[in-house]
Every structure is written in C-alpha cells, then in structure tokens.
Design a protein around this motif. Structure first.
Motif, PDB file in Angstrom:
ATOM      1  N   VAL A  70       0.834  -1.201   0.000  1.00 53.61           N
ATOM      2  CA  VAL A  70       0.000   0.000   0.000  1.00 53.61           C
ATOM      3  C   VAL A  70       0.875   1.260   0.000  1.00 53.61           C
ATOM      4  O   VAL A  70       0.644   2.197  -0.762  1.00 53.61           O
ATOM      5  N   ALA A  71       1.933   1.277   0.818  1.00 55.96           N
ATOM      6  CA  ALA A  71       2.781   2.461   0.939  1.00 55.96           C
ATOM      7  C   ALA A  71       3.520   2.765  -0.360  1.00 55.96           C
ATOM      8  O   ALA A  71       3.717   3.925  -0.716  1.00 55.96           O
ATOM      9  N   THR A  72       3.931   1.725  -1.095  1.00 56.41           N
ATOM     10  CA  THR A  72       4.748   1.944  -2.301  1.00 56.41           C
ATOM     11  C   THR A  72       3.925   1.911  -3.584  1.00 56.41           C
ATOM     12  O   THR A  72       4.369   2.405  -4.614  1.00 56.41           O
ATOM     13  N   GLY A  73       2.736   1.315  -3.546  1.00 60.44           N
ATOM     14  CA  GLY A  73       1.936   1.160  -4.754  1.00 60.44           C
ATOM     15  C   GLY A  73       2.542   0.169  -5.736  1.00 60.44           C
ATOM     16  O   GLY A  73       2.229   0.186  -6.920  1.00 60.44           O
ATOM     17  N   CYS A  74       3.418  -0.694  -5.245  1.00 62.00           N
ATOM     18  CA  CYS A  74       4.044  -1.689  -6.122  1.00 62.00           C
ATOM     19  C   CYS A  74       2.991  -2.691  -6.625  1.00 62.00           C
ATOM     20  O   CYS A  74       2.024  -2.979  -5.928  1.00 62.00           O
ATOM     21  N   HIS A  75       3.221  -3.207  -7.839  1.00 65.27           N
ATOM     22  CA  HIS A  75       2.256  -4.145  -8.409  1.00 65.27           C
ATOM     23  C   HIS A  75       2.755  -5.576  -8.464  1.00 65.27           C
ATOM     24  O   HIS A  75       2.104  -6.442  -9.036  1.00 65.27           O
ATOM     25  N   GLY A  76       3.934  -5.804  -7.901  1.00 61.82           N
ATOM     26  CA  GLY A  76       4.454  -7.168  -7.917  1.00 61.82           C
ATOM     27  C   GLY A  76       5.173  -7.482  -6.620  1.00 61.82           C
ATOM     28  O   GLY A  76       5.811  -6.621  -6.008  1.00 61.82           O
ATOM     29  N   VAL A  77       5.032  -8.729  -6.170  1.00 64.52           N
ATOM     30  CA  VAL A  77       5.761  -9.184  -4.991  1.00 64.52           C
ATOM     31  C   VAL A  77       6.480 -10.476  -5.374  1.00 64.52           C
ATOM     32  O   VAL A  77       5.854 -11.395  -5.907  1.00 64.52           O
ATOM     33  N   ILE A  78       7.775 -10.499  -5.164  1.00 66.31           N
ATOM     34  CA  ILE A  78       8.516 -11.727  -5.437  1.00 66.31           C
ATOM     35  C   ILE A  78       9.085 -12.236  -4.126  1.00 66.31           C
ATOM     36  O   ILE A  78       9.763 -11.511  -3.402  1.00 66.31           O
TER      37      ILE A  78
END
Lengths: 138, 137
Positions: free
Chosen positions: B38-46
């Motif tokens: 949520v804090a970074t708005g990243c769209h991928g988690v590895i």
C-alpha cells in the motif's frame, strides 16, 4: 531387526515458537550425521516441524527427544514428541486431511505420518500425547 | 524476533527469506508486506525461498495468504527458488499452494509479474473496445 540407539538422545524443550525452530535445527543436524539423503532430511525436518508445532499449540508445550538409531542394516533418526496436554479424543478425525481444531490447515498429523517411515502414537484424554517417528536411510 | 527485510526494486517488492522463520516472524512478514504494498503502490511481490530448506504447512499457508492479500491490494505474487527436495516434500505433505504462482528464479519471476500485468492491461483494453463496439450502432 530391532532398532538400537546410537548414543544418548538430545532433548529439546518445546515452550515457544523459537523452540520449534530449534527442534528443526536439531533434527537437521542429526539427520545429516545419520547420512539421510537430502530429500529424506527435508521430509523428516518438515514432519518434525509439524509435530513440534502440534506439541506447542495442542499439547501446551512438551519435549522433543532426538536419537540416532540403527537396525543392523541402516541408520536412521527417531524423534519422540511428548506432552502432558489434553490428549486427542478422536484419533480418526485427527488423522483426516483438512480436519483442524486449531485454525491450521489440518495437515500436521496426517502429513507428518506420510513423510516418515515409522509412526506411532499414544494418547490418553487428560494425560497427554506421545508421538514417535523414525526415518531410515535407504 | 527476527524480521525479514523487504526490498523495493522498481515496481516490485522483493523478499528474500534468509532465516529459519519462527511462526511469529512469518506472521510479521505477512503484515509488513501488506503495508509496504500500500505504501509503495508496487504491483508485484517476489518471494525468494532459495535459502529455505523446508516449507511446512504453516509457511505454505503464509505464502498462500500473502498471495491473496496482494491480489486484493492489486499486486501479483510470485514465489521463486523452491528447492527440488522442498517441492517433493510439499506434495507428499499434501500442500497444494493454491493461488500461488511460481517461477524458477528471481529473473523469471520478474518476467512473470511483467507479463501478468501486461495481460491485465490487454484485458482491460479489450473490454473498452467491446464497450465501444456496442455503443456504436
């Protein structure tokens, strides 16, 4: 051939989360020393992790006793998980995949049994549970 | 209690699990990741599990939960680096890792995240075109 103990067992108390990690590490070290294959080490450590967690969560804590054993032909590792908890009232149910009273996945007991060669359980309601597992080298 | 670090690389959060996690550490990672997405708005988690020598039902469930949480927060999760012995054991244990995407290594994981995002956008574009076609007599 009956199993013969090689040396005295290492006993690890299971009182917290971190102790479950310690059980895994102790079992890994013993399995490496007993020359189990990598896959067999992995299966035994995974089974130990499930059973140690059960001892903590359902048994209210207890001990894991890890012993190096041999039966004349091959070496192996035996682990006894013991607790003085409430015991298991319905063993058939406890061994059913997916059955849980603790909010887990219900794979602990049944899964652990599949991962080891010998599996023995003694449980009495109100007295506790003792589970003995052995994994042999091939 | 040890804490698993989360690194941000571009649009991706990378978690490389290097310690034998206690159950508390695993739960903490779940919460930390949700906050970082949520804090970074990243769209991928590895999640790199190369260093993990076992995955038991607790860690398996944590991986599934992280995948579901990320999905709700608009991020794709890919688990990479599973050792062969771990894969064999997981199957025998009876864990199916529902809803988890896997790749052999971090590089392929990143490609998979990128490809999935691209597919999602294509699907969205496709919907728009359909809408336009219906709107035009």
């Amino acid at each position: 051939m009956t199993a013969v103990d090689l040396g005295v067992p290492d006993v690890q108390a299971i009182r917290s989360d971190e102790d479950v990690v310690r059980v895994r590490q102790l079992v890994r070290t013993t399995a490496v020393a007993a020359k189990l294959s990598l896959v067999d080490q992995t299966k035994l450590v995974t089974a130990a992790s499930e059973l140690a967690r059960n001892t903590l969560i359902y048994g209210g804590g207890g001990t894991a006793e890890v012993t190096s054993v041999e039966d004349g032909r091959r070496r192996g590792v035996r682990i006894v998980f013991a607790d003085d908890g409430p015991g298991i009232a319905d063993l058939d149910q406890a061994f059913t995949d997916g059955f849980t009273t603790g909010g887990g996945l219900g794979l602990g007991l049944s899964g652990a049994r599949r991962l080891v060669d010998d599996f023995d359980i003694w449980t009495t309601v109100g007295e506790g549970t003792r589970i003995t597992v052995t994994k042999w080298s091939r | 209690m040890e804490r698993v670090p989360i690194l941000k690389i571009g649009d991706i959060l990378l978690v490389s699990i290097q310690v034998d996690m206690s159950d508390q550490t695993a739960i903490q990672l779940q919460e930390d990741l949700a906050e970082r997405i949520v804090a970074t708005g990243c769209h991928g988690v590895i999640i790199d599990i190369t260093a993990l020598d076992i995955v038991d039902s607790f860690v398996g469930r944590m991986l599934s939960t992280i995948a579901s949480i990320s999905k709700v927060l608009d991020a794709e999760t890919v688990v990479v680096g599973m050792r062969p012995a771990v894969a064999i054991t997981l199957v025998e244990l009876g864990l199916s890792l529902n809803g988890i995407r896997t790749a052999l290594n971090v590089e392929r994981g990143m490609e998979l995240v990128a490809a999935t995002r691209a597919d999602d956008w294509d699907a969205l574009d496709g919907d728009d075109e359909d809408a336009e076609t219906t709107a035009t007599p």
